[in-house]
Design a protein around this motif. Structure first.
Motif, PDB file in Angstrom:
ATOM      1  N   GLN A 173       0.926  -1.227   0.026  1.00  0.00           N
ATOM      2  CA  GLN A 173       0.161   0.057   0.098  1.00  0.00           C
ATOM      3  C   GLN A 173       0.884   1.427  -0.011  1.00  0.00           C
ATOM      4  N   PHE A 174       0.333   2.339  -0.438  1.00  0.00           N
ATOM      5  CA  PHE A 174       1.027   3.698  -0.746  1.00  0.00           C
ATOM      6  C   PHE A 174       0.363   4.637  -0.230  1.00  0.00           C
ATOM      7  N   ILE A 175       0.070   4.897   0.972  1.00  0.00           N
ATOM      8  CA  ILE A 175      -0.878   5.825   1.608  1.00  0.00           C
ATOM      9  C   ILE A 175      -0.501   6.587   2.604  1.00  0.00           C
ATOM     10  N   PHE A 176      -1.267   7.917   2.919  1.00  0.00           N
ATOM     11  CA  PHE A 176      -0.565   8.906   3.887  1.00  0.00           C
ATOM     12  C   PHE A 176      -1.999   8.793   4.931  1.00  0.00           C
ATOM     13  N   THR A 177      -1.805   9.166   6.077  1.00  0.00           N
ATOM     14  CA  THR A 177      -2.999   9.384   7.034  1.00  0.00           C
ATOM     15  C   THR A 177      -2.724  10.686   7.873  1.00  0.00           C
ATOM     16  N   LYS A 178      -3.832  11.367   8.170  1.00  0.00           N
ATOM     17  CA  LYS A 178      -3.771  12.398   9.163  1.00  0.00           C
ATOM     18  C   LYS A 178      -4.861  12.389  10.102  1.00  0.00           C
ATOM     19  N   SER A 179      -4.402  12.556  11.483  1.00  0.00           N
ATOM     20  CA  SER A 179      -5.305  12.530  12.528  1.00  0.00           C
ATOM     21  C   SER A 179      -5.948  13.947  12.961  1.00  0.00           C
ATOM     22  N   TYR A 180      -7.227  14.140  13.537  1.00  0.00           N
ATOM     23  CA  TYR A 180      -7.583  15.275  13.870  1.00  0.00           C
ATOM     24  C   TYR A 180      -8.221  15.073  15.072  1.00  0.00           C
ATOM     25  N   THR A 181      -8.064  16.126  16.133  1.00  0.00           N
ATOM     26  CA  THR A 181      -8.841  16.275  17.491  1.00  0.00           C
ATOM     27  C   THR A 181     -10.340  16.697  17.298  1.00  0.00           C
ATOM     28  N   ASP A 182     -11.072  16.236  18.286  1.00  0.00           N
ATOM     29  CA  ASP A 182     -12.418  16.745  18.461  1.00  0.00           C
ATOM     30  C   ASP A 182     -12.697  18.032  18.089  1.00  0.00           C
ATOM     31  N   ALA A 183     -11.545  18.703  18.696  1.00  0.00           N
ATOM     32  CA  ALA A 183     -11.757  20.302  18.546  1.00  0.00           C
ATOM     33  C   ALA A 183     -11.603  20.799  17.253  1.00  0.00           C
ATOM     34  N   GLU A 184     -10.740  20.320  16.415  1.00  0.00           N
ATOM     35  CA  GLU A 184     -10.449  20.488  15.144  1.00  0.00           C
ATOM     36  C   GLU A 184     -11.650  20.137  14.159  1.00  0.00           C
ATOM     37  N   VAL A 185     -12.159  19.123  14.493  1.00  0.00           N
ATOM     38  CA  VAL A 185     -13.430  18.566  13.669  1.00  0.00           C
ATOM     39  C   VAL A 185     -14.575  19.663  13.993  1.00  0.00           C
ATOM     40  N   LEU A 186     -14.605  20.199  14.950  1.00  0.00           N
ATOM     41  CA  LEU A 186     -15.795  21.073  15.476  1.00  0.00           C
ATOM     42  C   LEU A 186     -15.564  22.445  15.171  1.00  0.00           C
ATOM     43  N   SER A 187     -14.218  22.780  14.771  1.00  0.00           N
ATOM     44  CA  SER A 187     -13.924  24.066  14.297  1.00  0.00           C
ATOM     45  C   SER A 187     -14.665  24.542  13.054  1.00  0.00           C
ATOM     46  N   SER A 188     -15.130  25.781  12.857  1.00  0.00           N
ATOM     47  CA  SER A 188     -15.651  26.396  11.970  1.00  0.00           C
ATOM     48  C   SER A 188     -14.948  26.157  10.224  1.00  0.00           C
ATOM     49  N   ASP A 189     -13.605  26.131  10.532  1.00  0.00           N
ATOM     50  CA  ASP A 189     -12.691  26.033   9.504  1.00  0.00           C
ATOM     51  C   ASP A 189     -12.165  24.384   8.945  1.00  0.00           C
ATOM     52  N   PHE A 190     -13.022  23.574   9.624  1.00  0.00           N
ATOM     53  CA  PHE A 190     -12.394  22.141   9.499  1.00  0.00           C
ATOM     54  C   PHE A 190     -12.361  21.659   7.928  1.00  0.00           C
ATOM     55  N   ILE A 191     -13.510  21.867   7.382  1.00  0.00           N
ATOM     56  CA  ILE A 191     -13.506  21.527   5.863  1.00  0.00           C
ATOM     57  C   ILE A 191     -12.528  22.214   5.222  1.00  0.00           C
ATOM     58  N   SER A 192     -12.272  23.476   5.352  1.00  0.00           N
ATOM     59  CA  SER A 192     -11.300  24.153   4.680  1.00  0.00           C
ATOM     60  C   SER A 192      -9.965  23.637   5.089  1.00  0.00           C
ATOM     61  N   LYS A 193      -9.736  23.190   6.212  1.00  0.00           N
ATOM     62  CA  LYS A 193      -8.563  22.744   6.481  1.00  0.00           C
ATOM     63  C   LYS A 193      -8.287  21.232   6.042  1.00  0.00           C
ATOM     64  N   VAL A 194      -9.363  20.548   5.995  1.00  0.00           N
ATOM     65  CA  VAL A 194      -9.240  19.225   5.298  1.00  0.00           C
ATOM     66  C   VAL A 194      -8.809  19.401   3.806  1.00  0.00           C
ATOM     67  N   THR A 195      -9.421  20.599   2.972  1.00  0.00           N
ATOM     68  CA  THR A 195      -9.169  20.723   1.855  1.00  0.00           C
ATOM     69  C   THR A 195      -7.723  20.975   1.616  1.00  0.00           C
ATOM     70  N   VAL A 196      -7.141  22.071   2.320  1.00  0.00           N
ATOM     71  CA  VAL A 196      -5.690  22.143   2.181  1.00  0.00           C
ATOM     72  C   VAL A 196      -4.887  21.045   2.192  1.00  0.00           C
ATOM     73  N   ASP A 197      -5.167  20.039   3.366  1.00  0.00           N
ATOM     74  CA  ASP A 197      -4.493  18.982   3.402  1.00  0.00           C
ATOM     75  C   ASP A 197      -4.477  17.987   2.485  1.00  0.00           C
ATOM     76  N   PHE A 198      -5.550  17.794   1.710  1.00  0.00           N
ATOM     77  CA  PHE A 198      -5.621  17.126   0.502  1.00  0.00           C
ATOM     78  C   PHE A 198      -4.909  17.648  -0.795  1.00  0.00           C
ATOM     79  N   LYS A 199      -5.013  19.002  -0.743  1.00  0.00           N
ATOM     80  CA  LYS A 199      -4.234  19.567  -1.794  1.00  0.00           C
ATOM     81  C   LYS A 199      -2.772  19.406  -1.876  1.00  0.00           C
ATOM     82  N   ALA A 200      -2.268  19.230  -0.735  1.00  0.00           N
ATOM     83  CA  ALA A 200      -0.963  18.965  -0.487  1.00  0.00           C
ATOM     84  C   ALA A 200      -0.201  17.630  -1.036  1.00  0.00           C
TER      85      ALA A 200
END
Length: 222
Positions: A173-200
């Motif tokens: 397998q050739f994968i990457f994973t990234k964890s998020y805290t509950d606080a990050e998930v509940l933040s107003s910019d969570f989807i934006s953050k995940v988008t930036v992570d995926f863009k990288a």
């Protein structure tokens, strides 16, 4: 934003993973399910702004217990995949929402078929320098860390176990994973953050897509 009631419901489900409880709380489930689906759709729309994605699949909460020792009927998370346009664009994205700081995103190649796996290994055998440069690029590494995935204990058949890049060749397998805290998930910019992570991850996808759409001589298979 993803609300606390989503995580709270999943926590309660983990403690009451049975059909009677779930049926009694079906209306609550429908509310939190819609919240998650709406946010996954937002992520899909955001991904389309910088990548060629053509489908989203949100997994059902119900577990298939037919062949599992774990007979709990429900998952205790929400998960969804985002598919790139095939065959020219390879790889995929995954996001899982789970309480107690267990949420994570993943990207890469989870289960390459034997032809794709051999093609990747052959490319690495010939020259892994470009791939290593991409994996060590700060823009990717600072977000995703090191390449992960299951691997063989020794060299695959037909490959030299003393090859200098055997650590990559052994991977299944050739994968990457990234964890998020509950606080990050509940933040107003969570989807934006995940988008930036995926863009990288884009340079890695560009490289692997090029490999998997050409033969060993670099000639297009499309």
């Amino acid at each position: 934003m993803i609300t606390q009631e989503v995580l709270s419901f999943l926590q309660l489900l983990e403690s009451n993973n049975n059909r009677d409880w779930f049926q009694e709380h079906k209306s609550e489930f429908k509310v939190v399910e819609k919240i998650v689906k709406d946010h996954f759709q937002l992520l899909f729309d955001a991904l389309k702004q910088h990548d060629d994605v053509d489908a989203i699949k949100i997994f059902r909460i119900y577990r298939d217990v037919r062949f599992s020792k774990n007979k709990q009927p429900y998952k205790t998370h929400f998960g969804g995949t985002f598919h790139r346009v095939k065959p020219q664009f390879r790889g995929g994205y995954y996001l899982q929402i789970q309480p107690n700081n267990k949420s994570f995103s993943a990207t890469g190649f989870w289960d390459p078929n034997k032809e794709d796996l051999l093609r990747i290994r052959k490319e690495i055998e010939i020259d892994a320098s470009e791939l290593r440069d991409i994996l060590n690029e700060n823009a990717l590494k600072s977000v995703w860390g090191d390449l992960q995935g299951e691997e063989l204990k020794t060299a695959p058949k037909g490959f030299d176990r003393n090859h200098p890049d055997i650590d990559l060749i052994k991977k299944k397998q050739f994968i990457f994973t990234k964890s998020y805290t509950d606080a990050e998930v509940l933040s107003s910019d969570f989807i934006s953050k995940v988008t930036v992570d995926f863009k990288a991850i884009k340079p890695y996808f560009d490289y692997m897509s090029d490999v998997l759409t050409t033969n060993i001589n670099g000639e297009s298979l499309l």
